[in-house]
Design a protein around this motif. Structure first.
Motif, PDB file in Angstrom:
ATOM      1  N   ALA A 500     -34.876   4.307 -84.135  1.00 21.35           N
ATOM      2  CA  ALA A 500     -35.571   3.107 -84.589  1.00 21.35           C
ATOM      3  C   ALA A 500     -36.951   3.004 -83.953  1.00 21.35           C
ATOM      4  CB  ALA A 500     -34.743   1.868 -84.259  1.00 21.35           C
ATOM      5  N   LEU A 501     -37.072   3.413 -82.697  1.00 21.43           N
ATOM      6  CA  LEU A 501     -38.373   3.381 -82.031  1.00 21.43           C
ATOM      7  C   LEU A 501     -39.351   4.333 -82.713  1.00 21.43           C
ATOM      8  CD1 LEU A 501     -40.217   2.468 -79.708  1.00 21.43           C
ATOM      9  CD2 LEU A 501     -39.233   4.310 -78.326  1.00 21.43           C
ATOM     10  N   GLU A 502     -38.879   5.526 -83.058  1.00 24.61           N
ATOM     11  CA  GLU A 502     -39.750   6.475 -83.744  1.00 24.61           C
ATOM     12  C   GLU A 502     -40.203   5.919 -85.098  1.00 24.61           C
ATOM     13  OE1 GLU A 502     -41.127   9.275 -82.805  1.00 24.61           O
ATOM     14  OE2 GLU A 502     -40.237   9.109 -80.810  1.00 24.61           O
ATOM     15  N   ASP A 503     -39.288   5.268 -85.808  1.00 23.06           N
ATOM     16  CA  ASP A 503     -39.656   4.664 -87.095  1.00 23.06           C
ATOM     17  C   ASP A 503     -40.704   3.572 -86.903  1.00 23.06           C
ATOM     18  OD1 ASP A 503     -37.871   6.316 -88.361  1.00 23.06           O
ATOM     19  OD2 ASP A 503     -36.268   4.811 -88.500  1.00 23.06           O
ATOM     20  N   LEU A 504     -40.543   2.775 -85.865  1.00 18.88           N
ATOM     21  CA  LEU A 504     -41.494   1.695 -85.600  1.00 18.88           C
ATOM     22  C   LEU A 504     -42.880   2.243 -85.279  1.00 18.88           C
ATOM     23  CD1 LEU A 504     -42.306  -1.238 -85.001  1.00 18.88           C
ATOM     24  CD2 LEU A 504     -41.360  -0.923 -82.691  1.00 18.88           C
ATOM     25  N   VAL A 505     -42.935   3.239 -84.408  1.00 19.46           N
ATOM     26  CA  VAL A 505     -44.229   3.804 -84.020  1.00 19.46           C
ATOM     27  C   VAL A 505     -44.893   4.483 -85.211  1.00 19.46           C
ATOM     28  CG1 VAL A 505     -45.337   5.536 -82.560  1.00 19.46           C
ATOM     29  CG2 VAL A 505     -43.580   4.037 -81.604  1.00 19.46           C
ATOM     30  N   THR A 506     -44.119   5.199 -86.011  1.00 21.92           N
ATOM     31  CA  THR A 506     -44.682   5.821 -87.210  1.00 21.92           C
ATOM     32  C   THR A 506     -45.255   4.766 -88.154  1.00 21.92           C
ATOM     33  OG1 THR A 506     -43.129   7.669 -87.070  1.00 21.92           O
ATOM     34  CG2 THR A 506     -44.150   7.268 -89.203  1.00 21.92           C
ATOM     35  N   HIS A 507     -44.544   3.672 -88.329  1.00 23.86           N
ATOM     36  CA  HIS A 507     -44.998   2.571 -89.182  1.00 23.86           C
ATOM     37  C   HIS A 507     -46.326   1.996 -88.675  1.00 23.86           C
ATOM     38  CE1 HIS A 507     -44.846  -1.198 -91.480  1.00 23.86           C
ATOM     39  NE2 HIS A 507     -45.021  -1.839 -90.337  1.00 23.86           N
ATOM     40  N   LEU A 508     -46.442   1.813 -87.373  1.00 25.64           N
ATOM     41  CA  LEU A 508     -47.657   1.217 -86.817  1.00 25.64           C
ATOM     42  C   LEU A 508     -48.844   2.163 -86.886  1.00 25.64           C
ATOM     43  CD1 LEU A 508     -46.157  -0.519 -83.642  1.00 25.64           C
ATOM     44  CD2 LEU A 508     -46.915  -1.628 -85.752  1.00 25.64           C
ATOM     45  N   ARG A 509     -48.582   3.458 -86.826  1.00 22.30           N
ATOM     46  CA  ARG A 509     -49.676   4.423 -86.768  1.00 22.30           C
ATOM     47  C   ARG A 509     -50.094   4.953 -88.136  1.00 22.30           C
ATOM     48  NH1 ARG A 509     -47.941   8.016 -81.447  1.00 22.30           N
ATOM     49  NH2 ARG A 509     -48.452   6.413 -79.906  1.00 22.30           N
ATOM     50  N   GLU A 510     -49.367   4.610 -89.176  1.00 23.32           N
ATOM     51  CA  GLU A 510     -49.728   5.115 -90.503  1.00 23.32           C
ATOM     52  C   GLU A 510     -51.111   4.656 -90.919  1.00 23.32           C
ATOM     53  OE1 GLU A 510     -46.600   3.904 -93.063  1.00 23.32           O
ATOM     54  OE2 GLU A 510     -45.370   5.688 -92.679  1.00 23.32           O
ATOM     55  N   ALA A 511     -51.525   3.489 -90.461  1.00 19.90           N
ATOM     56  CA  ALA A 511     -52.843   2.965 -90.824  1.00 19.90           C
ATOM     57  C   ALA A 511     -53.814   3.047 -89.666  1.00 19.90           C
ATOM     58  CB  ALA A 511     -52.711   1.510 -91.288  1.00 19.90           C
ATOM     59  N   ALA A 512     -53.452   3.760 -88.601  1.00 19.11           N
ATOM     60  CA  ALA A 512     -54.300   3.826 -87.403  1.00 19.11           C
ATOM     61  C   ALA A 512     -54.428   5.260 -86.940  1.00 19.11           C
ATOM     62  CB  ALA A 512     -53.699   2.971 -86.288  1.00 19.11           C
ATOM     63  N   SER A 513     -55.434   5.521 -86.131  1.00 19.88           N
ATOM     64  CA  SER A 513     -55.606   6.845 -85.544  1.00 19.88           C
ATOM     65  C   SER A 513     -54.552   7.049 -84.487  1.00 19.88           C
ATOM     66  CB  SER A 513     -56.995   6.956 -84.907  1.00 19.88           C
ATOM     67  OG  SER A 513     -57.995   6.785 -85.886  1.00 19.88           O
ATOM     68  N   PRO A 514     -53.894   8.203 -84.455  1.00 20.26           N
ATOM     69  CA  PRO A 514     -52.868   8.429 -83.446  1.00 20.26           C
ATOM     70  C   PRO A 514     -53.467   8.461 -82.050  1.00 20.26           C
ATOM     71  CG  PRO A 514     -53.141  10.370 -84.858  1.00 20.26           C
ATOM     72  CD  PRO A 514     -54.076   9.318 -85.363  1.00 20.26           C
ATOM     73  N   THR A 515     -52.691   8.018 -81.094  1.00 20.90           N
ATOM     74  CA  THR A 515     -53.090   8.067 -79.688  1.00 20.90           C
ATOM     75  C   THR A 515     -52.286   9.152 -79.003  1.00 20.90           C
ATOM     76  OG1 THR A 515     -51.437   6.475 -79.017  1.00 20.90           O
ATOM     77  CG2 THR A 515     -53.568   5.601 -79.702  1.00 20.90           C
ATOM     78  N   PRO A 516     -52.763   9.658 -77.854  1.00 20.66           N
ATOM     79  CA  PRO A 516     -52.064  10.761 -77.196  1.00 20.66           C
ATOM     80  C   PRO A 516     -50.732  10.387 -76.601  1.00 20.66           C
ATOM     81  CG  PRO A 516     -53.907  10.003 -75.854  1.00 20.66           C
ATOM     82  CD  PRO A 516     -54.026   9.315 -77.172  1.00 20.66           C
ATOM     83  N   GLU A 517     -50.426   9.095 -76.517  1.00 24.00           N
ATOM     84  CA  GLU A 517     -49.184   8.697 -75.862  1.00 24.00           C
ATOM     85  C   GLU A 517     -47.996   8.845 -76.789  1.00 24.00           C
ATOM     86  OE1 GLU A 517     -47.111   4.790 -73.849  1.00 24.00           O
ATOM     87  OE2 GLU A 517     -48.642   4.604 -75.377  1.00 24.00           O
ATOM     88  N   SER A 518     -46.891   9.311 -76.273  1.00 26.26           N
ATOM     89  CA  SER A 518     -45.632   9.342 -77.011  1.00 26.26           C
ATOM     90  C   SER A 518     -44.684   8.356 -76.377  1.00 26.26           C
ATOM     91  CB  SER A 518     -45.009  10.735 -76.962  1.00 26.26           C
ATOM     92  OG  SER A 518     -43.727  10.716 -77.529  1.00 26.26           O
TER      93      SER A 518
END
Length: 524
Positions: A500-518
């Motif tokens: 669920a965390l991976e899904d949330l982060v993917t959702h937030l970053r779809e419209a944003a530039s990815p950051t180096p943090e995982s």
């Protein structure tokens, strides 16, 4: 294998007291230095190493000696570490005599107690040093093209200054660092973090069938100059400790109960926090760490340092000065809490193009009512933190639920408003409340929540941030034009929440530039 002896003295070892100790081996013993003068080495007549002596460290933080050695120390002490060389004949007795001479002159005690020597009048005779190691670091026992191997027999292996230096030297030479211990040893969280990633490894000798990785359980064999995976999982790793169905930790076999005979009900809470603030002259570092500590424990850390033991009383000003002196190089530090409130944090500070970033992991230990509180070395600890029926009890005063979402949302709001929050990951796992790491399987961490700071919310868009693709009701932190969000997760069992965390982060970053943090970096 090195034999470690520590002199805990009431007064600072000066030149003459150190010289008296260094003469313990008689006239045939010679001296030299290593690690830019931070280590004094003793050699036999053939130039082979016998022992090495670390620069004395003043420990002014209550509870640090008990946390790491399991013995009480009243007031500040000077910590002087002596290491007998591998395979040196008589070198272990030489280390004991050297430490005992320091204590006899300066007051204090020797650890371990059986290393104390009463007959100090005559030099140690019959000394033969070990073969000179190929490594420049006196702590390294075996050096190959692939690995630097250190063998330790301490009950608790801490991230001491010499161990940290050996790790750095291995990394600088593109070698893996491999720590070899018996199965009775444990690691501090700081040491565990350093060994968690390849090519570093914790190698555990099980005393029967061979060696295994103390963090993953993989069986190991010595091959081509390093301990390498053999494929199977060691039975000692899975049988050494047991987990109850409720996600709580049961003790290891031989630790007072047979594995699985009953729950010890010990839990760890871990917060991984990342912040970013402009690199301004008046910036004081450690603000997010102190805020989290106050929020969860009611006060600031007790001490900090660049290694274990953490000897200096907590001071954001001194921390800032230290980091500035090392800038632009990244800086690693550790913070510790009160003896009766198990808490440890590591802090990494780095200067980036976006400002000053602080990455911290704060871990707290909780124990169920009726469970005896002991330090890492077995010494009794007064007080303790208890969790009963979802209510945290600290010193007899009931406070809010230790794991309630509102508690972490309030902290995230403070971090976003005052400390430049980028992200915060909250995890819970069944593991030892004394915050030490045994060489067996512990509970998988469960995600309790995830917070996103204002910059990432702006990048993702407010609408997207408020509508995650999960059955999660986000908690808005701050006004709409400066909003951050905390996403509480349902605690459904050990290891839950990561997909669920991976899904949330993917959702937030779809419209944003990815950051180096995982955000999943803290999983393990």
């Amino acid at each position: 294998m090195t034999k470690d002896v520590i002199a805990l003295t009431e007064r600072m070892p000066d030149t003459w007291s150190l010289l008296t100790g260094l003469l313990s081996g008689g006239p045939d013993v010679t001296m030299g230095t290593a690690a830019d003068g931070a280590v004094i080495q003793l050699f036999d007549a053939e130039g082979r190493p016998l022992a090495s002596v670390e620069t004395p460290t003043l420990v002014r933080v209550p509870g640090e000696v008990s946390r790491l050695l399991g013995i009480r120390a009243d007031g500040p002490v000077w910590w002087t570490e002596v290491r007998a060389a591998t395979a040196g004949q008589g070198s272990d007795r030489l280390a004991g005599v050297l430490a005992s001479r320091l204590v006899s002159q300066l007051g204090g005690r020797v650890w371990p107690a059986d290393a104390f020597v009463t007959d100090l009048g005559r030099p140690v005779s019959g000394l033969t040093g070990a073969a000179r190691p190929a490594a420049a670091q006196p702590a390294v026992d075996v050096l190959s093209d692939r690995a630097a191997v250190v063998i330790q027999d301490r009950p608790l292996v801490a991230m001491t200054s010499w161990l940290a230096e050996a790790l750095r030297a291995a990394a600088d030479s593109d070698r893996g660092f491999q720590l070899v211990t018996p199965a009775s040893a444990r690691l501090t969280l700081a040491t565990r973090a350093a060994l968690a990633g390849a090519p570093n490894r914790w190698v555990v000798g099980d005393g029967a069938s061979g060696y295994y990785d103390g963090l993953s359980g993989t069986e190991l064999r010595w091959s081509d100059g390093a301990f390498m995976p053999a494929g199977a999982t060691a039975s000692a790793f899975t049988a050494g400790g047991a987990l109850t169905a409720g996600g709580t930790a049961a003790p290891a076999a031989g630790a007072g109960e047979a594995a699985g005979d009953g729950p010890a009900r010990e839990t760890q809470l871990a917060l991984s926090i990342r912040t970013r603030k402009p690199a301004e002259a008046e910036l004081l570092l450690g603000g997010a760490l102190e805020a989290a500590w106050r929020h969860l424990l009611g006060g600031p850390p007790r001490g900090w340092g660049t290694a274990e033991p953490a000897g200096q009383p907590w001071s954001r000003a001194e921390l800032t000065d230290f980091v500035r002196d090392r800038s632009p190089a990244p800086t690693w530090t550790i913070a510790v809490g009160d003896p009766d409130r198990p808490a440890v944090a590591t802090l990494r500070t780095v200067l980036t193009t976006g400002g000053v970033e602080e990455e911290l992991t704060l871990t707290l230990g909780y124990r169920a009512p009726g469970e005896g509180a002991t330090s890492a070395g077995g010494a009794e600890v007064a007080g303790g933190v208890e969790v009963a029926d979802g209510v945290e009890v600290a010193g007899g005063a009931e406070v809010a639920d230790a794991f309630a979402p509102a508690r972490f949302a309030d902290l995230a709001a403070e971090l976003a408003a005052e400390h430049g929050l980028v992200s915060m990951l909250v995890q819970r796992r069944a593991a030892r409340a004394d915050l030490t790491v045994p060489p067996w399987l512990e509970g998988a961490p469960t995600v309790l929540g995830f917070a996103v700071g204002r910059e990432d919310v702006r990048a993702a868009g407010l609408t997207r941030a408020r509508r995650p693709p999960l059955p999660i009701r986000p908690i808005q932190l701050g006004p709409l034009d400066r909003a951050a969000f905390y996403y509480p997760f349902a605690e459904t069992g050990p290891g839950a929440g990561w997909d669920a965390l991976e899904d949330l982060v993917t959702h937030l970053r779809e419209a944003a530039s990815p950051t180096p943090e995982s955000p999943g970096a803290g999983r393990g």
